[in-house]
Design a protein around this motif. Structure first.
Motif, mmCIF file in Angstrom:
data_model
loop_
_atom_site.group_PDB
_atom_site.id
_atom_site.type_symbol
_atom_site.label_atom_id
_atom_site.label_comp_id
_atom_site.label_asym_id
_atom_site.label_seq_id
_atom_site.Cartn_x
_atom_site.Cartn_y
_atom_site.Cartn_z
ATOM 1 N N VAL A 74 0.848 -1.190 0.000
ATOM 2 C CA VAL A 74 0.000 0.000 0.000
ATOM 3 C C VAL A 74 0.883 1.238 0.000
ATOM 4 O O VAL A 74 1.892 1.300 0.717
ATOM 5 C CB VAL A 74 -0.913 0.007 1.240
ATOM 6 N N ARG A 75 0.476 2.241 -0.796
ATOM 7 C CA ARG A 75 1.202 3.515 -0.840
ATOM 8 C C ARG A 75 0.207 4.653 -0.772
ATOM 9 O O ARG A 75 -0.944 4.517 -1.227
ATOM 10 C CB ARG A 75 1.998 3.646 -2.139
ATOM 11 N N PRO A 76 0.615 5.823 -0.231
ATOM 12 C CA PRO A 76 -0.260 6.993 -0.322
ATOM 13 C C PRO A 76 -0.526 7.335 -1.792
ATOM 14 O O PRO A 76 0.315 7.086 -2.657
ATOM 15 C CB PRO A 76 0.557 8.103 0.356
ATOM 16 N N ASN A 77 -1.679 7.864 -2.058
ATOM 17 C CA ASN A 77 -2.009 8.280 -3.418
ATOM 18 C C ASN A 77 -1.132 9.474 -3.785
ATOM 19 O O ASN A 77 -1.297 10.581 -3.269
ATOM 20 C CB ASN A 77 -3.493 8.661 -3.482
ATOM 21 N N GLY A 78 -0.179 9.246 -4.684
ATOM 22 C CA GLY A 78 0.773 10.292 -5.043
ATOM 23 C C GLY A 78 0.153 11.493 -5.719
ATOM 24 O O GLY A 78 0.759 12.570 -5.756
ATOM 25 N N GLU A 79 -1.072 11.348 -6.233
ATOM 26 C CA GLU A 79 -1.755 12.461 -6.876
ATOM 27 C C GLU A 79 -2.508 13.311 -5.865
ATOM 28 O O GLU A 79 -3.080 14.343 -6.223
ATOM 29 C CB GLU A 79 -2.711 11.930 -7.950
ATOM 30 N N ARG A 80 -2.519 12.868 -4.611
ATOM 31 C CA ARG A 80 -3.163 13.629 -3.544
ATOM 32 C C ARG A 80 -2.181 13.872 -2.400
ATOM 33 O O ARG A 80 -2.526 13.759 -1.232
ATOM 34 C CB ARG A 80 -4.401 12.879 -3.036
ATOM 35 N N GLU A 81 -0.971 14.185 -2.764
ATOM 36 C CA GLU A 81 0.112 14.389 -1.795
ATOM 37 C C GLU A 81 0.782 15.727 -2.101
ATOM 38 O O GLU A 81 1.067 16.042 -3.258
ATOM 39 C CB GLU A 81 1.108 13.242 -1.930
ATOM 40 N N GLN A 82 1.022 16.526 -1.056
ATOM 41 C CA GLN A 82 1.622 17.850 -1.236
ATOM 42 C C GLN A 82 2.802 18.033 -0.289
ATOM 43 O O GLN A 82 2.770 17.573 0.864
ATOM 44 C CB GLN A 82 0.595 18.954 -0.960
ATOM 45 N N SER A 83 3.829 18.706 -0.812
ATOM 46 C CA SER A 83 4.999 19.034 0.010
ATOM 47 C C SER A 83 4.899 20.482 0.486
ATOM 48 O O SER A 83 4.444 21.362 -0.265
ATOM 49 C CB SER A 83 6.288 18.852 -0.797
ATOM 50 N N VAL A 84 5.322 20.722 1.719
ATOM 51 C CA VAL A 84 5.327 22.064 2.290
ATOM 52 C C VAL A 84 6.767 22.552 2.348
ATOM 53 O O VAL A 84 7.618 21.920 2.984
ATOM 54 C CB VAL A 84 4.697 22.076 3.699
ATOM 55 N N ARG A 85 7.063 23.686 1.675
ATOM 56 C CA ARG A 85 8.410 24.267 1.635
ATOM 57 C C ARG A 85 8.372 25.705 2.134
ATOM 58 O O ARG A 85 7.343 26.382 2.063
ATOM 59 C CB ARG A 85 8.972 24.263 0.212
ATOM 60 N N ALA A 86 9.537 26.165 2.612
ATOM 61 C CA ALA A 86 9.657 27.568 3.020
ATOM 62 C C ALA A 86 9.569 28.466 1.790
ATOM 63 O O ALA A 86 10.139 28.156 0.741
ATOM 64 C CB ALA A 86 10.979 27.794 3.752
ATOM 65 N N ARG A 87 8.844 29.612 1.920
ATOM 66 C CA ARG A 87 8.761 30.528 0.776
ATOM 67 C C ARG A 87 10.068 31.318 0.608
ATOM 68 O O ARG A 87 10.480 31.631 -0.505
ATOM 69 C CB ARG A 87 7.593 31.489 0.974
ATOM 70 N N TYR A 88 10.690 31.632 1.766
ATOM 71 C CA TYR A 88 11.956 32.359 1.744
ATOM 72 C C TYR A 88 12.902 31.686 2.736
ATOM 73 O O TYR A 88 12.460 31.133 3.741
ATOM 74 C CB TYR A 88 11.755 33.829 2.165
ATOM 75 N N PRO A 89 14.211 31.763 2.488
ATOM 76 C CA PRO A 89 15.166 31.195 3.445
ATOM 77 C C PRO A 89 15.019 31.865 4.809
ATOM 78 O O PRO A 89 14.707 33.063 4.902
ATOM 79 C CB PRO A 89 16.527 31.515 2.814
ATOM 80 N N GLY A 90 15.236 31.066 5.869
ATOM 81 C CA GLY A 90 15.122 31.658 7.193
ATOM 82 C C GLY A 90 15.296 30.621 8.279
ATOM 83 O O GLY A 90 15.830 29.531 8.056
ATOM 84 N N THR A 91 14.808 31.001 9.479
ATOM 85 C CA THR A 91 14.926 30.132 10.656
ATOM 86 C C THR A 91 13.530 29.763 11.145
ATOM 87 O O THR A 91 12.646 30.624 11.233
ATOM 88 C CB THR A 91 15.687 30.855 11.772
ATOM 89 N N ILE A 92 13.368 28.490 11.450
ATOM 90 C CA ILE A 92 12.066 28.015 11.926
ATOM 91 C C ILE A 92 11.851 28.483 13.361
ATOM 92 O O ILE A 92 12.687 28.238 14.240
ATOM 93 C CB ILE A 92 11.982 26.482 11.848
#
Length: 310
Positions: A74-92
């Motif tokens: 079983v795998r997650p549906n790759g067509e319903r998967e999203q990655s979250v990235r930083a919009r600008y470089p910085g510190t969390i």
């Protein structure tokens, strides 16, 4: 000729004349053979059969399927998967969700302080779903190309099955497939939606994929091992029995047919086979009732009877 010889000849002639007179010129009736049917019956009453969990059903038509078993996961549906990235470089500055948490579309996930403006901005979930992976912790410095979280909608999942080269000629998109997890808790019937045009060089296989709904319990879990029974063809047979009904008796495939005095072993000619039914070409008629389960008990009864008669 001696007197004794003459007497024997006269008696023989008289006997033949008597038999001829009794027959009156008509052929003699054929001698009845002794009834041997009872010796070929497993004398098990309906009540005893029920007590032994011998289910009796009628032979009849069924769909005979040619299938092939494939293995996968079983795998997650790759067509319903999203990655979250930083919009600008910085510190969390902060992280509000962890792997496994449910999130709503637009819900805040991570706060980052921009290295250029020193202003903080918030990253939100792009979809409603579940956090699959978290690679973000407070104090870490991140670039705009770094994946900080992965969110997936798990209302459907992919079933990826491995197909080896020898089977590629018969596996195609659109075929029906029955999916079962290794522990047997999850089962689904669906269709193959995709067969990869290229394979994996490491294991010499290509992926055949199906999509399964994942709203009901128990949930399909990414990483679970599964088997997929792909239906290659299906056709109707007029007379079939369950596979559990077939026993080998006197060296022949045999079905135990219910008769008034018990169960009669009936040699049959087998045709096409599936996991659910076996076609009977001859030896059994549609509608005849037979022992569908625990028929081995009837075979044992027959063998016991043969041993007792010896």
């Amino acid at each position: 000729m001696s007197r004794s010889t003459m007497r024997l000849a006269v008696l023989t002639f008289a006997l033949l004349s008597f038999l001829q007179a009794c027959s009156d010129g008509k052929p003699q009736a054929k001698r009845e053979e002794p009834d041997t049917v009872s010796s070929e019956i497993a004398a098990v009453s309906p009540k005893a059969a029920k007590a032994s969990n011998i289910e009796v059903v009628s032979a009849g038509p069924a769909e005979i399927e040619e299938t092939m078993t494939l293995f996968g996961s079983v795998r997650p549906n790759g067509e319903r998967e999203q990655s979250v990235r930083a919009r600008y470089p910085g510190t969390i500055n902060s992280v509000r969700k962890s792997a496994g948490d449910s999130v709503r579309k637009g819900e805040p996930l991570i706060t980052v302080e921009s290295s250029e403006s020193l202003q903080s901005y918030t990253l939100v979930s792009p979809i409603t779903g579940t956090v699959l992976d978290r690679k973000a912790n407070p104090g870490e410095t991140v670039g705009s190309d770094t994946v900080l979280m992965t969110v997936a909608d798990l209302s459907t999942v992919w079933i990826d099955l491995a197909v080896f080269a020898r089977d590629l000629g018969v596996i195609r998109s659109g075929l029906g497939v029955r999916i079962t997890t290794a522990d047997g808790r999850n089962k689904a019937s669906t269709k193959l939606t995709f067969v990869a045009p290229a394979g994996d060089a490491d294991n010499q296989s290509v992926i055949a994929r199906a999509v399964v709904e994942n709203a009901a319990e128990p949930k399909w879990i990414a990483g679970q091992f599964v088997t997929g029974e792909v239906i290659l063809s299906s056709s109707r047979a007029l007379v079939t029995v369950r596979p559990t009904a077939i026993q080998t008796f006197n060296g022949k495939p045999t079905v135990f047919v219910q008769v008034p005095s018990g169960f009669q072993p009936r040699a049959v000619d087998l045709g096409r086979k599936s996991n659910e039914a076996i076609e009977i070409n001859s030896g059994l008629k549609e509608g005849e009732r037979y022992a569908a389960t625990n028929s081995y008990l009837l075979k044992a009864e027959m063998l016991k009877g043969e041993a007792d008669s010896e």
